[in-house]
Design a protein around this motif. Structure first.
Motif, mmCIF file in Angstrom:
data_model
loop_
_atom_site.group_PDB
_atom_site.id
_atom_site.type_symbol
_atom_site.label_atom_id
_atom_site.label_comp_id
_atom_site.label_asym_id
_atom_site.label_seq_id
_atom_site.Cartn_x
_atom_site.Cartn_y
_atom_site.Cartn_z
ATOM 1 N N PHE A 165 -13.054 -10.343 -1.427
ATOM 2 C CA PHE A 165 -12.989 -9.499 -2.567
ATOM 3 C C PHE A 165 -13.552 -8.038 -2.747
ATOM 4 O O PHE A 165 -13.272 -7.330 -3.642
ATOM 5 N N ILE A 166 -14.692 -7.712 -1.663
ATOM 6 C CA ILE A 166 -14.782 -6.296 -1.519
ATOM 7 C C ILE A 166 -13.300 -5.589 -1.391
ATOM 8 O O ILE A 166 -13.419 -4.425 -1.992
ATOM 9 N N PHE A 167 -12.670 -6.063 -0.440
ATOM 10 C CA PHE A 167 -11.240 -4.975 -0.367
ATOM 11 C C PHE A 167 -10.345 -5.323 -1.658
ATOM 12 O O PHE A 167 -9.469 -4.385 -1.982
ATOM 13 N N ALA B 45 -9.448 -0.061 -7.129
ATOM 14 C CA ALA B 45 -9.937 0.930 -7.373
ATOM 15 C C ALA B 45 -9.177 2.233 -7.050
ATOM 16 O O ALA B 45 -8.863 3.276 -7.758
ATOM 17 N N ALA B 46 -8.658 2.059 -5.784
ATOM 18 C CA ALA B 46 -7.780 3.323 -5.091
ATOM 19 C C ALA B 46 -6.487 3.220 -5.806
ATOM 20 O O ALA B 46 -6.125 4.555 -6.293
ATOM 21 N N ASN B 47 -5.824 2.383 -6.413
ATOM 22 C CA ASN B 47 -4.684 2.163 -6.958
ATOM 23 C C ASN B 47 -4.878 3.110 -8.345
ATOM 24 O O ASN B 47 -3.938 3.782 -8.933
ATOM 25 N N GLN C 11 -4.471 7.856 -11.714
ATOM 26 C CA GLN C 11 -5.308 8.902 -12.565
ATOM 27 C C GLN C 11 -5.027 10.217 -12.005
ATOM 28 O O GLN C 11 -4.816 11.489 -12.887
ATOM 29 N N GLU C 12 -4.967 10.420 -10.886
ATOM 30 C CA GLU C 12 -4.814 11.716 -10.252
ATOM 31 C C GLU C 12 -3.275 12.424 -10.696
ATOM 32 O O GLU C 12 -3.074 13.531 -10.559
ATOM 33 N N MET D 130 -11.748 -0.827 -16.056
ATOM 34 C CA MET D 130 -10.835 -1.284 -15.548
ATOM 35 C C MET D 130 -10.657 -2.089 -14.316
ATOM 36 O O MET D 130 -10.051 -3.019 -14.079
ATOM 37 N N VAL D 131 -11.590 -1.537 -13.347
ATOM 38 C CA VAL D 131 -11.362 -2.018 -11.919
ATOM 39 C C VAL D 131 -11.731 -3.586 -11.784
ATOM 40 O O VAL D 131 -11.231 -4.474 -11.298
#
Length: 259
Positions: A161-163, A169-171, A176-177, A198-199
């Motif tokens: 679940f770390i991944f 978070a990356a998505n 957002q970017e 949200m993450v």
């Protein structure tokens, strides 16, 4: 996040994880018990040599990963180093604040250096294990050592679940970017707050989906992994004794020099 990638590339990948675990554990215990500046420095150096010479990984990889905990070690060392003293106390360096001196003595400097080097040596031991042993091999080794099954299962699930958290978070950040969410300080703080809120919610939902998928495939509370085809790696045991003996020798020489 990249330690597993390098572990699969290591020349020690097909060596049984038990001798590697023994080497890292013995070196770690010796480093902590000696509580010495030089033993810590020698430990982190020896672990780097073993990772490079035995694992076949570039020295730059080891140095790169050492930078990760360096900030935490520096902060921890500073908290040990800086103290408040009455005016007139003999200190190496200090800043007068009111009637007190905020600085450090020679003893404080030695204490901070000892803590920093000891922690750095311990980190080196952990990197030797993680850069040469994939997590699946490590958990199987722990099962062979009769570590409680529940603890091993939790380690595997938490690692997975770390991944999940990182991917979620990356998505969110990418979305957002793409909407210029990080243009300017105020907008960046707002986007960061939204990401933080949200993450975990989305990761929890994804975790529930993964758990449902496991149950639909017959999961009964135990993850079964096939053991790999390992070489015994018994030659690492004399090396373990040699590393421990070298640490003990450095400790004795340091004590003799101080005495």
């Amino acid at each position: 996040m990249g330690t597993d990638r390098y572990a699969y590339q290591s020349r020690l990948r097909r060596v049984s994880p038990l001798p590697k675990l023994a080497l890292a554990a013995v070196a770690l215990v010796m480093c902590l018990c000696c509580d010495s500046v030089w033993v810590g420095l020698v430990t982190v150096l020896v672990m780097g040599v073993l990772i490079t010479a035995l694992g076949g990984l570039p020295a730059t990889v080891y140095l790169h990963f050492l930078k990760v905990p360096l900030a935490f070690l520096v902060i921890g060392g500073i908290t040990i180093l800086i103290h408040s003293y009455p005016a007139g106390t003999t200190v190496v360096a200090a800043l007068p604040v009111g009637e007190r001196l905020w600085g450090f003595t020679a003893h404080d400097l030695y204490q901070a250096a000892r803590l920093f080097c000891k922690a750095l040596g311990a980190v080196g031991c952990m990197y030797f294990l993680s850069l040469n042993t994939p997590i699946t091999d490590l958990t199987m080794a722990l099962e062979k050592l009769h570590v409680p099954h529940l603890l091993v299962e939790l380690m595997e699930l938490i690692y997975r679940f770390i991944f999940v958290l990182a991917e979620t978070a990356a998505n969110i950040r990418l979305a957002q970017e793409s909407r210029l969410g990080y243009q300017g300080f105020r907008r960046s703080m707002n986007s960061l707050g939204t990401l933080s809120s949200m993450v975990f919610l989305r990761a929890w939902r994804k975790g529930q989906s993964i758990y449902t998928a496991l149950e639909s495939r017959g999961y009964t509370g135990s993850l079964t992994t096939l053991a790999g085809d390992y070489t015994p790696g018994l030659w690492l045991l004399p090396l373990t004794a040699g590393v421990a003996g070298g640490q003990l020798l450095v400790f004795c020489l340091e004590r003799m020099a101080v005495g």
